[in-house]
Design a protein around this motif. Structure first.
Motif, PDB file in Angstrom:
ATOM      1  N   GLY A 190      24.072 -19.898  38.669  1.00 29.57           N
ATOM      2  CA  GLY A 190      25.482 -19.970  38.297  1.00 29.57           C
ATOM      3  C   GLY A 190      25.805 -18.976  37.190  1.00 29.57           C
ATOM      4  N   ARG A 191      24.889 -18.876  36.237  1.00 27.66           N
ATOM      5  CA  ARG A 191      25.068 -17.935  35.140  1.00 27.66           C
ATOM      6  C   ARG A 191      25.119 -16.512  35.689  1.00 27.66           C
ATOM      7  N   ALA A 192      24.232 -16.228  36.631  1.00 25.61           N
ATOM      8  CA  ALA A 192      24.207 -14.885  37.221  1.00 25.61           C
ATOM      9  C   ALA A 192      25.509 -14.616  37.982  1.00 25.61           C
ATOM     10  N   SER A 226      28.104 -13.681  35.643  1.00 27.54           N
ATOM     11  CA  SER A 226      27.916 -12.325  35.123  1.00 27.54           C
ATOM     12  C   SER A 226      28.421 -11.291  36.126  1.00 27.54           C
ATOM     13  N   ILE A 227      28.284 -11.584  37.422  1.00 26.22           N
ATOM     14  CA  ILE A 227      28.802 -10.673  38.452  1.00 26.22           C
ATOM     15  C   ILE A 227      30.322 -10.616  38.350  1.00 26.22           C
ATOM     16  N   HIS A 228      30.933 -11.798  38.149  1.00 26.29           N
ATOM     17  CA  HIS A 228      32.387 -11.880  38.005  1.00 26.29           C
ATOM     18  C   HIS A 228      32.847 -10.982  36.858  1.00 26.29           C
ATOM     19  N   ASP A 229      32.068 -11.021  35.781  1.00 23.07           N
ATOM     20  CA  ASP A 229      32.454 -10.308  34.572  1.00 23.07           C
ATOM     21  C   ASP A 229      32.266  -8.804  34.726  1.00 23.07           C
ATOM     22  N   SER A 230      31.096  -8.379  35.138  1.00 21.63           N
ATOM     23  CA  SER A 230      30.841  -6.952  35.334  1.00 21.63           C
ATOM     24  C   SER A 230      29.650  -6.787  36.258  1.00 21.63           C
ATOM     25  N   GLU A 231      29.951  -6.372  37.473  1.00 21.32           N
ATOM     26  CA  GLU A 231      28.875  -6.242  38.446  1.00 21.32           C
ATOM     27  C   GLU A 231      27.893  -5.141  38.027  1.00 21.32           C
ATOM     28  N   ALA A 232      28.436  -4.073  37.435  1.00 12.58           N
ATOM     29  CA  ALA A 232      27.576  -2.953  37.030  1.00 12.58           C
ATOM     30  C   ALA A 232      26.580  -3.407  35.975  1.00 12.58           C
ATOM     31  N   ALA A 233      27.081  -4.156  34.989  1.00 16.05           N
ATOM     32  CA  ALA A 233      26.193  -4.624  33.927  1.00 16.05           C
ATOM     33  C   ALA A 233      25.164  -5.594  34.491  1.00 16.05           C
ATOM     34  N   ALA A 234      25.593  -6.456  35.409  1.00 12.96           N
ATOM     35  CA  ALA A 234      24.665  -7.417  35.999  1.00 12.96           C
ATOM     36  C   ALA A 234      23.542  -6.685  36.726  1.00 12.96           C
ATOM     37  N   ARG A 235      23.900  -5.610  37.422  1.00 10.61           N
ATOM     38  CA  ARG A 235      22.882  -4.821  38.118  1.00 10.61           C
ATOM     39  C   ARG A 235      21.913  -4.187  37.128  1.00 10.61           C
ATOM     40  N   ALA A 236      22.467  -3.681  36.028  1.00  5.80           N
ATOM     41  CA  ALA A 236      21.632  -3.005  35.035  1.00  5.80           C
ATOM     42  C   ALA A 236      20.608  -3.968  34.437  1.00  5.80           C
ATOM     43  N   GLY A 259      19.204  -6.271  36.026  1.00 12.58           N
ATOM     44  CA  GLY A 259      18.203  -6.604  37.032  1.00 12.58           C
ATOM     45  C   GLY A 259      18.551  -7.820  37.859  1.00 12.58           C
ATOM     46  N   ILE A 260      19.836  -8.168  37.893  1.00 12.91           N
ATOM     47  CA  ILE A 260      20.258  -9.292  38.723  1.00 12.91           C
ATOM     48  C   ILE A 260      20.558  -8.761  40.127  1.00 12.91           C
ATOM     49  N   PRO A 261      19.962  -9.383  41.149  1.00 13.46           N
ATOM     50  CA  PRO A 261      20.179  -8.890  42.518  1.00 13.46           C
ATOM     51  C   PRO A 261      21.582  -9.244  42.997  1.00 13.46           C
ATOM     52  N   THR A 262      22.561  -8.453  42.586  1.00 19.66           N
ATOM     53  CA  THR A 262      23.968  -8.831  42.794  1.00 19.66           C
ATOM     54  C   THR A 262      24.339  -8.945  44.274  1.00 19.66           C
ATOM     55  N   LEU A 293      30.881 -14.836  28.406  1.00 20.54           N
ATOM     56  CA  LEU A 293      29.727 -15.739  28.391  1.00 20.54           C
ATOM     57  C   LEU A 293      29.181 -15.861  26.967  1.00 20.54           C
ATOM     58  N   SER A 294      28.499 -16.970  26.706  1.00 17.21           N
ATOM     59  CA  SER A 294      27.976 -17.181  25.361  1.00 17.21           C
ATOM     60  C   SER A 294      26.828 -16.198  25.095  1.00 17.21           C
ATOM     61  N   VAL A 295      26.523 -16.026  23.818  1.00 16.97           N
ATOM     62  CA  VAL A 295      25.417 -15.156  23.416  1.00 16.97           C
ATOM     63  C   VAL A 295      24.123 -15.624  24.084  1.00 16.97           C
ATOM     64  N   ARG A 296      23.927 -16.929  24.086  1.00 14.88           N
ATOM     65  CA  ARG A 296      22.732 -17.503  24.684  1.00 14.88           C
ATOM     66  C   ARG A 296      22.667 -17.199  26.186  1.00 14.88           C
ATOM     67  N   ASP A 297      23.804 -17.344  26.871  1.00 10.89           N
ATOM     68  CA  ASP A 297      23.848 -17.052  28.307  1.00 10.89           C
ATOM     69  C   ASP A 297      23.542 -15.589  28.573  1.00 10.89           C
ATOM     70  N   ASN A 298      24.063 -14.705  27.730  1.00 13.55           N
ATOM     71  CA  ASN A 298      23.783 -13.282  27.875  1.00 13.55           C
ATOM     72  C   ASN A 298      22.276 -13.024  27.798  1.00 13.55           C
ATOM     73  N   LEU A 299      21.645 -13.666  26.816  1.00 13.87           N
ATOM     74  CA  LEU A 299      20.201 -13.476  26.652  1.00 13.87           C
ATOM     75  C   LEU A 299      19.445 -14.039  27.852  1.00 13.87           C
ATOM     76  N   ASP A 300      19.873 -15.223  28.308  1.00 14.47           N
ATOM     77  CA  ASP A 300      19.194 -15.831  29.455  1.00 14.47           C
ATOM     78  C   ASP A 300      19.322 -14.960  30.696  1.00 14.47           C
ATOM     79  N   LEU A 301      20.468 -14.280  30.829  1.00 13.66           N
ATOM     80  CA  LEU A 301      20.652 -13.401  31.983  1.00 13.66           C
ATOM     81  C   LEU A 301      19.650 -12.251  31.952  1.00 13.66           C
ATOM     82  N   GLY A 302      19.298 -11.825  30.752  1.00 14.56           N
ATOM     83  CA  GLY A 302      18.301 -10.761  30.639  1.00 14.56           C
ATOM     84  C   GLY A 302      16.961 -11.202  31.196  1.00 14.56           C
TER      85      GLY A 302
END
Lengths: 325, 247
Positions: A185-187, A190-200, A202-205, B91-100
């Motif tokens: 869900g978090r991923a 992140s796609i909703h927010d910025s697909e380019a950043a999500a790809r960078a 390493g999220i398999p968008t 997204l929260s700072v924590r969520d950003n980190l978790d996404l990494g």
């Protein structure tokens, strides 16, 4: 991340009590049909909300998957004598496969282009329903869909059907919430927010978008199944472009990226036409005015808007309660 | 550790990188400096799999990166801190980190995620204070720390940074670059793309100078800092001195 705190359980408890008491108090088949219809629309809105509200991918053709679920289940049970309960997984599979095949090229698009692409899918499926008369019954519709029974015995009466629909909605609600709060869900957000950043990062968008599209289609197919066996008759118009737009409206009016918002939007848009019958030929005018008013004054949708108003009121009353000096 | 041979990148018919070769050894901090549009970012994007259709050879730990998508490259041990930070503001700072740490989460490496999170929050204590805040409410410097933290969450062996000093006050620039020195001392290999040549050369071991898609100069950071051409073009020494000399 999934912590079932009291704060999270309150809305569920409220929901169960509301649905339960409505189911026990109401004693009119017409009302039951409307209440079940709200549930079916809620299921569709939840499905679309996962795709639109969370992953940020618009679909203007979601009625297609609703229709595929309904027609697949109707065909298998009415024409081939399969038990509806066995037809259901087949219908879900059919919608999922179609979503997979059309989603793969379509989801490479974004923004308006994705809107146009999905619109095209909706149109094509609608035309197939209408023109392939030997299979779907064409424009005059498909009749004789068997009602649902439990354990091969009694057929479900309207009240039980209502409870069945809302049990499925509850399941979808819990499932959606779990998904949204998970890593996936978090991923998606992140796609909703910025697909380019999500790809960078390493999220398999592409894969995630396709997966949520298929999930959303499968949920819509379940709604189609519930609709077909409740009404016993389906026709292409129930799954037309207008219906797709209505689903998008439900999600937007209720509030994007809010599962309770999807529920609220579905309830409002299903009930409004019923209530507005009193306006006769002005029905659609009033309907449109209400939607416009909501969007102008609560552009974030009903749930966000109501929460904001509530917070504002509380701040005001706190200020009023403070002694002036 | 990272070996690039004769890399060529195209945007349609325009060639942005024209046959670049460079290498980064394990434990090194290497910087690429050069003006806007000289092809530095394109090179980083090719390494990360964000740029399709490059020609040449990019090898990481002796294995080619050709044809790999970004998630696979992250799993190989390369993380990017993108240009302009590219955090997820709502997204929260924590969520950003978790996404990494998405790829680690996916492999169920929970313990490692916890350890890495602790390391990142120790490195940037301000992120711990703001863990629940929306990332968009952070200041520019904090957002850059978050972007670096997010990249570290994937436990990379090679960290790529695209202009981390962009838009930051000088004090924050040295804070960020100081962090990179700390990370390198802990054994992380770093490839730093910068326009702020002086600051980058002061912390790096070696440097490459880019000009219109080619490496025009390379050497140790010390040598480059003393090089007359570099001084003229990138370190802001008065142009007039050279005109006088040539006349």
């Amino acid at each position: 991340m999934v912590r079932p705190s009291l704060h999270n359980l309150v809305p569920y408890a409220f929901f169960v009590v509301l649905v339960g008491s409505a189911g026990l108090w109401v004693d009119n088949p017409y009302y039951f049909q409307i209440l079940s219809m709200i549930g079916i629309h809620a299921l569709l809105a939840l499905a679309l909300n996962l795709l639109m509200g969370y992953a940020g991918q618009i679909s203007l053709g979601h009625a297609a998957f609703y229709g595929i679920g309904a027609y697949a289940s109707a065909l298998l049970s009415a024409r081939y004598g399969l038990s509806p309960w066995l037809a259901l997984p087949c219908a879900m599979l059919a919608a999922g496969l179609v979503a997979l095949v059309v989603g793969y090229p379509t989801l490479k698009l974004s923004g308006y282009y994705l809107g146009m692409g999905t619109l095209g899918i909706g149109m094509i499926v609608f035309i197939v329903f209408r023109e392939w008369s030997s299979v779907t019954g064409g424009a005059s519709g498909f009749v004789g869909i068997p009602p649902l029974g439990l354990g091969g015995r009694a057929l479900l009466d309207v009240r039980s059907y209502y409870f069945l629909v809302w049990a499925v909605v509850l399941l979808a609600l819990c499932g959606s919430q779990r998904l949204i709060r998970s890593r996936v869900g978090r991923a998606l957000r992140s796609i909703h927010d910025s697909e380019a950043a999500a790809r960078a990062v390493g999220i398999p968008t592409s894969r995630l978008k396709l997966q949520v599209f298929v999930l959303s289609a499968v949920m819509s197919a379940v709604a189609g199944f519930l609709y077909a066996h409740m009404v016993g008759f389906i026709s292409p118009d129930t799954f037309s472009f207008i219906v797709s737009v209505k689903l998008v409206t439900m999600v937007v009016i209720g509030g994007m990226a809010s599962i309770w918002g999807a529920l609220l939007g579905a309830a409002l848009l299903t009930l409004l036409p019923e209530v507005l019958h009193a306006f006769a030929e002005f029905e659609m005018v009033v309907y449109g005015l209400i939607l416009m008013t909501v969007m102008i004054f609560l552009p974030q949708g009903l749930t966000r808007g109501i929460l904001d108003i509530y917070a504002l009121r509380r701040r005001q009353s706190e200020r009023a309660a403070r002694p002036a000096d | 550790m990272l070996r690039i041979r004769n890399l060529k990148c195209f945007y349609g018919r325009i060639q942005a990188v024209k046959g670049v070769s460079l290498s980064v050894e394990a434990g090194e901090m290497v910087t690429l400096i050069g003006a806007n549009g000289s092809g530095k970012s394109t090179l980083l994007q090719s390494i990360c799999g964000l740029m399709n259709g490059w020609q040449g050879d990019i090898r990481f730990e002796d294995r080619s990166l050709k044809g790999l998508d970004p998630p696979r490259i992250v799993r190989r041990g390369i993380s990017l801190v993108p240009e302009g930070r590219q955090i997820f503001p709502p997204l929260s700072v924590r969520d950003n980190l978790d996404l990494g740490a998405y790829t680690l989460h996916r492999q169920g490496r929970k313990q490692e995620v916890r350890e890495t999170l602790e390391r990142v929050l120790t490195l940037f204590p301000v992120l711990r204070e703001r863990a629940r805040q929306a990332a968009g409410t952070l200041s520019g410097g904090e957002q850059q720390m978050l972007a670096i933290g997010r990249a570290l969450m994937a436990r990379p062996r090679l960290l790529l940074l695209d202009e981390p000093s962009m838009g930051l006050a000088p004090k924050l620039v040295s804070r960020i670059l100081g962090t990179l020195v700390t990370l390198r001392e802990e054994g992380l290999t770093i490839l730093l793309v910068e326009q702020n040549a002086r600051a980058a050369l002061q912390v790096a071991d070696r440097g490459y100078v880019f000009e219109t898609g080619q490496v025009v100069l390379q050497g140790s950071a010390g040598e480059l800092l003393e090089d007359e051409d570099v001084k003229r073009a990138y370190l802001g020494r008065d142009y007039g001195d050279f005109y006088d000399g040539k006349a």
